[in-house]
Write an enzyme that holds these catalytic residues in place. Structure first.
Site, PDB file in Angstrom:
ATOM      1  N   LYS A 290       0.679  -1.214  -0.086  1.00  0.00           N
ATOM      2  CA  LYS A 290      -0.086  -0.105   0.231  1.00  0.00           C
ATOM      3  C   LYS A 290       0.770   1.212   0.074  1.00  0.00           C
ATOM      4  O   LYS A 290       0.573   2.305  -0.357  1.00  0.00           O
ATOM      5  CB  LYS A 290      -0.724  -0.027   1.156  1.00  0.00           C
ATOM      6  CG  LYS A 290      -1.939  -1.177   1.635  1.00  0.00           C
ATOM      7  CD  LYS A 290      -2.702  -1.497   0.271  1.00  0.00           C
ATOM      8  CE  LYS A 290      -3.276  -2.640   0.004  1.00  0.00           C
ATOM      9  NZ  LYS A 290      -4.203  -2.953  -1.024  1.00  0.00           N
TER      10      LYS A 290
ATOM     11  N   TYR B  91     -12.317 -14.681   1.666  1.00  0.00           N
ATOM     12  CA  TYR B  91     -11.332 -13.620   2.345  1.00  0.00           C
ATOM     13  C   TYR B  91     -10.908 -13.843   3.807  1.00  0.00           C
ATOM     14  O   TYR B  91     -11.784 -14.069   4.550  1.00  0.00           O
ATOM     15  CB  TYR B  91     -12.054 -12.247   2.069  1.00  0.00           C
ATOM     16  CG  TYR B  91     -10.961 -11.112   2.561  1.00  0.00           C
ATOM     17  CD1 TYR B  91     -10.112 -10.547   1.891  1.00  0.00           C
ATOM     18  CD2 TYR B  91     -11.489 -10.478   3.790  1.00  0.00           C
ATOM     19  CE1 TYR B  91      -9.187  -9.945   2.168  1.00  0.00           C
ATOM     20  CE2 TYR B  91     -10.545  -9.418   4.324  1.00  0.00           C
ATOM     21  CZ  TYR B  91      -9.406  -9.076   3.632  1.00  0.00           C
ATOM     22  OH  TYR B  91      -8.822  -8.050   4.064  1.00  0.00           O
TER      23      TYR B  91
ATOM     24  N   TYR C 140      -2.853 -12.629   2.450  1.00  0.00           N
ATOM     25  CA  TYR C 140      -2.564 -12.454   1.060  1.00  0.00           C
ATOM     26  C   TYR C 140      -1.366 -13.346   0.891  1.00  0.00           C
ATOM     27  O   TYR C 140      -1.396 -13.984   0.003  1.00  0.00           O
ATOM     28  CB  TYR C 140      -2.147 -11.011   1.209  1.00  0.00           C
ATOM     29  CG  TYR C 140      -3.380 -10.137   1.724  1.00  0.00           C
ATOM     30  CD1 TYR C 140      -3.999  -9.586   0.736  1.00  0.00           C
ATOM     31  CD2 TYR C 140      -3.457  -9.561   2.872  1.00  0.00           C
ATOM     32  CE1 TYR C 140      -5.203  -8.893   0.949  1.00  0.00           C
ATOM     33  CE2 TYR C 140      -4.622  -8.680   2.998  1.00  0.00           C
ATOM     34  CZ  TYR C 140      -5.499  -8.427   2.161  1.00  0.00           C
ATOM     35  OH  TYR C 140      -6.670  -7.486   2.409  1.00  0.00           O
TER      36      TYR C 140
HETATM   37  C1  LIG Z   1      -0.408  -7.515   2.601  1.00  0.00           C
HETATM   38  C2  LIG Z   1      -1.104  -7.102   1.249  1.00  0.00           C
HETATM   39  N1  LIG Z   1      -1.117  -8.070   0.163  1.00  0.00           N
HETATM   40  C3  LIG Z   1      -1.856  -7.878  -0.971  1.00  0.00           C
HETATM   41  C4  LIG Z   1      -3.034  -6.904  -1.029  1.00  0.00           C
HETATM   42  C5  LIG Z   1      -3.922  -6.771  -2.169  1.00  0.00           C
HETATM   43  O1  LIG Z   1      -3.293  -5.964  -3.044  1.00  0.00           O
HETATM   44  P1  LIG Z   1      -4.388  -5.274  -3.780  1.00  0.00           P
HETATM   45  O2  LIG Z   1      -5.443  -4.452  -2.919  1.00  0.00           O
HETATM   46  O3  LIG Z   1      -3.627  -4.138  -4.453  1.00  0.00           O
HETATM   47  O4  LIG Z   1      -4.876  -6.152  -4.725  1.00  0.00           O
HETATM   48  C6  LIG Z   1      -3.490  -6.278   0.042  1.00  0.00           C
HETATM   49  C7  LIG Z   1      -4.493  -5.364   0.240  1.00  0.00           C
HETATM   50  O5  LIG Z   1      -4.980  -5.231   1.229  1.00  0.00           O
HETATM   51  C8  LIG Z   1      -2.525  -6.414   1.408  1.00  0.00           C
HETATM   52  O6  LIG Z   1      -2.846  -5.567   2.398  1.00  0.00           O
END
Ligand SMILES: Cc1ncc(COP(=O)(O)O)c(C=O)c1O
Length: 343
Positions: free
Chosen positions: A48, A261, A287
Site C-alpha cells: 500500500k 477472504y 495475502y
Molecule cells: C499485504 C497485502 N497484500 C496484498 C494485498 C492486495 O493488494 P491489492 O489490494 O492491490 O490487490 C493487500 C491489500 O489489502 C495487502 O494488504
C-alpha cells in the site's frame, strides 16, 4: 509513459530482490525470487505504501485535512493509510467492514496499530455494507464541520493508486537488469486489484512482456480478472500509453483462495511455516501465505515449465500474524515438526 503525477516519497531506497535458494531447490522447479515490498516505508511496510505515495499526494494537492478509507477487520491498507496521515499531519477515519471476522478493539496486529497510531474515528459496519456510501457519509460529516476529507479508494485500488505499481514494475526491471537476472514471470496477490493492474500496465508499457499472474484472495476468477482489467484500462490512459493492453494479459487463479477472504487454508498455513523455517521469511494468512501456496501449487502443476526465474511479490501484511499466533502454531506442518524434532 507519463508518470509525472504528484508523488510523496515514503521509501528512500529500492526494496531488495532476493533469491529464495532453499525454497527453489526444495520445490525443484524454477528459481524463486522475492521482491521485498514488505520492507517498504510507513509503519509495518507493504504494497500500500507505493499506492499511497500517489494517493496522498493527490489528497494534499486538493487541500484535504483528513483521509477516509475502508478495509476488513485486520486491514493493512487502513493501517498504512493511517500511518501516511500521521506522517503528513492529517487526521484519518476508518470504516471497518466485518468480512468473515468480528472486530474486537482489544485485538493484536493491525487493530492494535489502529489504536497506537491514533485513528480519529473507527466505524465498524457489517459484512456486505456499501462501504463507498459509508465513506461518503463520513466525508459529508467532515464537510459540515468545515473540514475537508479525501476518500482513499478501498485498498487504494483505483488507477491513481495503481501508478505505484507501474512505478514498481520499472523498479523491478532496472534492479533485475543490474543484477543480471532475466525474470520470466511475476506472481502477486490480487485483492482490490491495484497492485496486479499496476504491474500488468507497467510491464506492458515498458515493452518487457513479463507475464503477471494474480493469486486471488477475495473473489472468484472471472470477477477478479474483470476488476483488474478495468483498472488496467484506466491506468493505461492515465500514463498516456496508447496501445491497447489485451484482456489475456490479466490472469488470475482462485484455486488457492479457500472458503473466502481472510480464511486461511491448510496450504496457506503450510506455506507460512515452510517460508519461515526455510528462508526466515514471514508471510501472512490473508495475502502472502495464500499467494505462496499458489506458487507452490503452480510449480507442482508445471505451470512455469520452461521458465527459469519466477518473482514472488511480497506485499507485506506481516503485522497480521500477531493477531493469529495460536491459529498459526496449531497448524504446524509435518515438515516443520520433523525439523523441530531433529534440533
Ligand atoms: C499485504 C497485502 N497484500 C496484498 C494485498 C492486495 O493488494 P491489492 O489490494 O492491490 O490487490 C493487500 C491489500 O489489502 C495487502 O494488504
Amino acid at each position: 509513459m507519463n508518470l509525472t503525477y504528484p508523488r510523496r516519497v515514503y521509501t528512500e531506497f529500492v526494496t531488495p530482490l532476493q533469491h529464495l535458494k532453499k525454497l527453489s531447490s526444495m520445490l525443484g522447479g524454477p528459481n524463486i525470487f522475492v521482491k521485498r515490498d514488505d520492507l517498504l516505508g510507513l509503519t509495518g511496510g507493504g504494497n500500500k505504501t507505493r499506492k499511497l505515495e500517489f494517493l496522498v499526494a493527490d489528497a494534499l494537492k486538493q487541500g484535504a485535512d483528513t483521509l477516509i478509507t475502508t478495509g476488513g477487520v485486520q486491514s493493512n491498507h487502513c493501517r498504512m493509510t493511517l500511518a501516511a496521515a500521521v506522517k503528513e499531519g492529517l487526521k484519518c477515519r476508518l470504516i471497518i467492514e466485518e468480512r468473515n471476522h468480528k472486530y474486537n478493539p482489544q485485538d493484536n496486529g493491525n487493530v492494535f496499530l489502529f489504536n497506537l497510531l491514533g485513528a480519529e474515528q473507527i466505524k465498524v459496519v457489517p459484512d456486505g455494507t456499501d462501504v463507498a456510501k459509508e465513506m461518503e457519509i463520513v466525508n459529508e460529516e467532515l464537510k459540515k464541520d468545515g473540514r475537508k476529507g479525501y476518500i482513499v479508494a478501498e485498498g487504494g485500488g483505483n488507477d491513481l493508486g495503481a501508478l505505484g505499481y507501474v512505478n514498481g514494475a520499472q523498479e523491478i526491471l532496472k534492479q533485475a537488469s543490474e543484477m543480471g537476472i532475466s525474470l520470466d514471470h511475476i506472481v502477486t496477490p490480487s485483492g482490490s486489484g491495484g497492485t496486479h493492474a499496476g504491474l500488468v500496465t507497467g510491464f506492458y508499457a515498458s515493452g518487457s512482456g513479463i507475464p503477471v499472474t494474480g493469486i486471488n484472495v477475495r473473489r472468484k476468477k472471472a470477477a477478479q480478472e474483470e476488476k483488474v482489467y478495468n483498472i488496467v484500462k484506466l491506468a493505461r490512459q492515465r500514463i498516456d500509453f496508447n496501445e491497447e493492453i489485451p484482456r489475456e494479459a490479466v490472469k488470475c487463479f482462485d484455486e488457492y483462495l479457500g472458503p473466502g477472504y481472510a480464511i486461511p487454508t491448510d496450504k496457506t498455513f503450510e506455506a507460512i511455516h515452510l517460508l519461515a523455517q526455510t528462508e526466515g521469511l514471514l508471510l501472512d494468512p490473508v495475502y502472502t501465505g495464500k499467494t505462496m501456496a499458489g506458487i507452490i501449487g503452480l510449480v507442482e502443476k508445471g505451470y512455469f515449465e520452461g521458465q527459469k526465474n519466477v518473482l514472488f511479490l511480497h506485499t507485506g501484511g506481516t503485522p497480521c500474524i500477531y493477531a493469529n499466533t495460536s491459529t498459526i502454531l496449531e497448524h504446524n506442518h509435518s515438515y516443520v515438526e520433523t525439523l523441530v524434532e531433529s534440533r
